[in-house]
Design a protein around this motif. Structure first.
Motif, mmCIF file in Angstrom:
data_model
loop_
_atom_site.group_PDB
_atom_site.id
_atom_site.type_symbol
_atom_site.label_atom_id
_atom_site.label_comp_id
_atom_site.label_asym_id
_atom_site.label_seq_id
_atom_site.Cartn_x
_atom_site.Cartn_y
_atom_site.Cartn_z
ATOM 1 N N GLY A 106 0.799 -1.231 0.000
ATOM 2 C CA GLY A 106 0.000 0.000 0.000
ATOM 3 C C GLY A 106 0.825 1.271 0.000
ATOM 4 N N HIS A 107 1.832 1.340 0.882
ATOM 5 C CA HIS A 107 2.637 2.562 0.928
ATOM 6 C C HIS A 107 4.014 2.296 1.503
ATOM 7 C CE1 HIS A 107 0.550 2.770 4.947
ATOM 8 N NE2 HIS A 107 1.743 3.149 5.349
ATOM 9 N N CYS A 108 4.852 3.303 1.327
ATOM 10 C CA CYS A 108 6.211 3.230 1.851
ATOM 11 C C CYS A 108 6.554 4.604 2.427
ATOM 12 C CB CYS A 108 7.184 2.851 0.727
ATOM 13 S SG CYS A 108 8.847 2.502 1.320
ATOM 14 N N ASN A 157 11.887 3.957 6.509
ATOM 15 C CA ASN A 157 11.075 3.966 7.729
ATOM 16 C C ASN A 157 10.202 2.722 7.804
ATOM 17 O OD1 ASN A 157 8.497 4.752 9.333
ATOM 18 N ND2 ASN A 157 10.086 6.136 10.068
ATOM 19 N N HIS A 158 9.278 2.557 6.855
ATOM 20 C CA HIS A 158 8.508 1.302 6.818
ATOM 21 C C HIS A 158 7.812 1.134 5.486
ATOM 22 C CE1 HIS A 158 5.142 3.983 8.162
ATOM 23 N NE2 HIS A 158 4.370 3.135 7.501
ATOM 24 N N ALA A 159 7.432 -0.110 5.203
ATOM 25 C CA ALA A 159 6.581 -0.434 4.058
ATOM 26 C C ALA A 159 5.317 -1.075 4.608
ATOM 27 C CB ALA A 159 7.287 -1.391 3.102
ATOM 28 N N ASP A 210 -0.797 -2.161 12.223
ATOM 29 C CA ASP A 210 -0.076 -3.099 13.085
ATOM 30 C C ASP A 210 1.339 -3.248 12.513
ATOM 31 O OD1 ASP A 210 0.355 -4.948 15.090
ATOM 32 O OD2 ASP A 210 -0.475 -6.630 13.955
ATOM 33 N N TYR A 211 2.330 -2.737 13.242
ATOM 34 C CA TYR A 211 3.718 -2.700 12.736
ATOM 35 C C TYR A 211 4.562 -3.807 13.367
ATOM 36 C CZ TYR A 211 2.864 2.112 11.081
ATOM 37 O OH TYR A 211 2.387 3.227 10.446
ATOM 38 N N TRP A 212 5.375 -4.452 12.533
ATOM 39 C CA TRP A 212 6.277 -5.518 12.980
ATOM 40 C C TRP A 212 7.663 -5.259 12.413
ATOM 41 C CZ3 TRP A 212 4.761 -9.311 16.389
ATOM 42 C CH2 TRP A 212 3.402 -9.312 16.696
ATOM 43 N N LEU A 260 7.720 -3.452 8.835
ATOM 44 C CA LEU A 260 6.670 -3.744 7.868
ATOM 45 C C LEU A 260 5.339 -3.632 8.597
ATOM 46 C CD1 LEU A 260 8.030 -6.877 5.931
ATOM 47 C CD2 LEU A 260 8.471 -4.470 5.488
ATOM 48 N N GLU A 261 4.365 -3.039 7.917
ATOM 49 C CA GLU A 261 3.056 -2.769 8.529
ATOM 50 C C GLU A 261 1.980 -3.604 7.848
ATOM 51 O OE1 GLU A 261 1.935 1.306 7.834
ATOM 52 O OE2 GLU A 261 -0.058 1.094 8.718
ATOM 53 N N HIS A 262 1.065 -4.112 8.651
ATOM 54 C CA HIS A 262 -0.221 -4.593 8.135
ATOM 55 C C HIS A 262 -1.230 -3.465 8.313
ATOM 56 C CE1 HIS A 262 0.560 -9.156 9.074
ATOM 57 N NE2 HIS A 262 0.866 -8.868 7.821
#
Ligand SMILES: [Fe+2]
Length: 314
Positions: free
Chosen positions: A154-156, A220-222, A261-263, A271-273
């Motif tokens: 979805g995003h980064c 940062n995160h995906a 929900d970040y892991w 990585l995020e759900h």
């Protein structure tokens, strides 16, 4: 604005020293590894993206951001403007790629012409009863235990050395629209959540976010969209049971409104759900928001940075 208008992210690339360990994590995260003979670990979701996540052997790190152009003709326009080559994309789904470097030196791969993957079956979410509407009658809700079903990327979020330089670079090439510009103080922009310009077609509140940071250039995160709320919570339980490292969540964001929900992967890449995010069309315009709106939540734990701050929320 923009040389072309990209329609979505296509993939994220990483390097890691142990592909078996990455594979085990990705399966628990809800991605599906794809057999490949080229020494790269590819993984897909249930949607049409041929691959969403790729890992090559190397020191742990973020290796590339993949953007999807509408057509190979768009790639040709981009390549001409950038004096870059159009290359064959040697990855599941094939297609073409134009490779570029952003102002922080980060590799950006713009792809088009991939053969879409066959969709993987998704269990339909059971209807949820509320006080106002009770659509589930005579049917118990039962969930299979196991990983979430990741559907798409979805995003980064990228940490950049100079927000205005990075914003200008991404907007002028790919047509991004600001959804929310983030201010560290009134009038002092430090980042933005950007969405694709898809005209009247609704698109995620943010596909790319750029945040100025002393750690730049840094990943940062995906964030990966999962099938729904029950699916996200099932995935949370599964990762927790597997002993994986939670980073933040479960909660509902303010900007973009997603349930998140970040892991962390085994090397600390976040990585995020997510599910149930806001969708906007091009005409919906742009807003300005304080940094607090990035770190605070509508429900759930506030960002660890905020929770640990004096006067921060628990
Ligand atoms: Fe996110």
């Amino acid at each position: 604005m923009g040389i072309i208008k990209i329609s979505d992210l296509s993939h994220v690339r990483f390097t890691a020293p142990d592909l078996q360990e990455m594979r085990a994590f990705l399966e628990q995260f809800g991605l599906t590894p794809i057999p490949s003979g080229d020494g790269v670990l590819y993984a897909r979701g249930a949607g049409p993206g041929p691959f969403l996540h790729a890992t090559a052997v190397g020191e742990p790190g973020f290796a590339a951001l993949g953007l999807r152009a509408e057509t190979v003709q768009d790639l040709a326009v981009l390549a001409r403007a950038e004096h870059a080559d159009i290359e064959d994309l040697h990855a599941p789904g094939g297609g073409k790629v134009v490779r570029m470097r952003d102002p922080d030196g980060r590799l950006v791969e713009v792809v088009a012409g991939q053969t879409p993957a066959d969709l993987l079956p998704l269990e339909p979410e059971s209807p949820h009863n509320s006080a106002a509407a009770r659509p589930r009658i005579g049917k118990p809700l039962r969930l299979r235990p196991g990983p979430a079903s990741v559907v798409r990327l979805g995003h980064c979020v990228l940490e950049v050395a100079d927000f205005r330089a990075a914003e200008a670079w991404y907007k002028s090439r790919f047509g991004f629209i600001t959804s929310d510009e983030i201010e560290a103080a009134p009038g002092l922009a430090m980042g933005a959540f950007l969405r694709c310009d898809r005209g009247d077609t609704p698109t995620d509140h943010h596909t790319l976010a750029l945040m100025q940071s002393p750690r730049a250039p840094s990943f940062n995160h995906a964030a990966f969209e999962v099938a729904g709320l029950d699916d996200l919570m099932r995935g949370h339980a599964h990762l927790k049971k597997a002993g994986r490292q939670a980073a933040w969540g479960v909660g509902r964001h303010i900007l973009g409104s997603q349930i998140f929900d970040y892991w962390k992967d085994p090397w600390g890449h976040e990585l995020e759900h997510w599910t149930d995010g806001d969708l906007f069309v091009a005409a919906d315009g742009s807003n300005t928001s304080p940094l607090l709106d990035v770190l605070d939540v509508q429900w759930g734990p506030a960002h660890p940075m905020l929770a640990g701050a004096p006067g921060g929320r628990p």
